[in-house]
Write a protein that holds these residues in place. Structure first.
Motif, short mmCIF file in Angstrom:
data_model
loop_
_atom_site.label_atom_id
_atom_site.label_comp_id
_atom_site.label_asym_id
_atom_site.label_seq_id
_atom_site.Cartn_x
_atom_site.Cartn_y
_atom_site.Cartn_z
N ILE A 193 37.47 32.63 51.70
CA ILE A 193 37.11 32.56 50.41
C ILE A 193 35.98 31.38 50.09
N ALA A 194 34.81 31.61 49.56
CA ALA A 194 33.80 30.73 49.09
C ALA A 194 33.75 30.77 47.51
N GLY A 195 34.29 31.89 46.63
CA GLY A 195 34.05 31.84 45.25
C GLY A 195 35.18 32.39 44.61
N THR A 196 35.67 31.95 43.35
CA THR A 196 36.81 32.67 43.00
C THR A 196 36.30 32.95 41.43
N PRO A 197 36.93 34.23 40.94
CA PRO A 197 38.14 34.91 41.63
C PRO A 197 37.36 35.91 42.59
N THR A 198 38.27 36.19 43.76
CA THR A 198 37.73 37.16 44.73
C THR A 198 38.96 38.48 44.94
N VAL A 199 38.36 39.64 44.63
CA VAL A 199 39.52 40.71 44.48
C VAL A 199 39.20 41.73 45.67
N GLU A 200 40.24 42.08 46.46
CA GLU A 200 40.07 42.90 47.59
C GLU A 200 41.11 43.99 47.18
N VAL A 201 40.78 45.31 47.40
CA VAL A 201 41.65 46.48 47.37
C VAL A 201 42.04 47.08 48.71
#
Length: 221
Positions: A193-201
């Motif tokens: 993870i390099a940036g936030t927010p990160t979202v995965e489905v």
């Protein structure tokens, strides 16, 4: 005499070579040790809603898994929670999704050396371990009281006080001890993870700028 001198010189050279090898081996061992220390996440948090391998704190039991990676120093994460947090939590409560939160740390550099991102992520794990039902409320409290970037952030005492205010009194000592202070950094590295927010489905990373999170919510609503 010449032969004896030559043998003495040879043994001296051998001794120097052995000493050099010993020093190099020792230096190598020190480097390995320091690298292991730097990458050591410490003890893994345990608990009914915590996956100790992935770092996920889970809510709900829906077939589709929505994973949200957040840094509690990140203002955009706060904006994301204000816009989508309630809908995601409601979907989890309704059994439409399994909602996973991953407290991570990538913004320690914006807290003037206090490592607030790491400390706040660790505090959330402390609360999730001690008082699972209070975890979401605690996360909301951290976002409500989110410090500005380039400040030292909340103190450990404040983080513990907020835990007590939501009813997670037993997490205070864990927070004060910094028990899971390295977990946020480790999880950011593990999941790249390099940036936030990160979202995965279901493991597929969404493009939030294209509105894919809203499209997903529209489908499950």
């Amino acid at each position: 005499m010449a032969a004896a001198a030559q043998r003495k010189n040879n043994w001296f050279a051998i001794g120097i070579s052995i000493a050099v090898v010993v020093v190099l081996v020792a230096l190598g061992a020190i480097v390995v040790y320091l690298n292991n220390q730097a990458n050591d996440a410490g003890p893994a948090p345990q608990g009914e809603i915590i996956n100790s391998e992935t770092g996920a704190i889970s809510f709900g039991d829906g077939d589709d898994t929505v994973a949200v990676y957040v840094d509690f120093m990140c203002p955009i994460c706060n904006d994301f929670e204000q816009q989508y947090g309630e809908a995601l939590k409601q979907a989890a409560e309704d059994g439409k999704i399994t909602l996973e939160y991953h407290p991570i740390s990538i913004l320690d550099r914006f807290s003037q050396g206090s490592e607030y991102s790491s400390r706040s992520a660790g505090a959330v794990f402390c609360v999730a371990e001690d008082s699972p039902s209070k975890t979401l409320e605690y996360m909301e409290t951290l976002f409500t009281n989110q410090p500005a970037e380039n400040t030292t952030g909340l103190t450990d005492e404040q983080l513990a006080t907020y835990a007590e205010e939501v009813g997670a009194d037993g997490a205070a000592s864990c927070i004060a001890d910094g028990t899971y202070g390295k977990w946020g950094v480790a999880q950011a590295k593990q999941h790249e993870i390099a940036g936030t927010p990160t979202v995965e489905v279901n493991g597929k990373r969404l493009d939030l700028q294209k509105g894919e999170i809203q499209e997903m919510l529209d489908v499950i609503s």
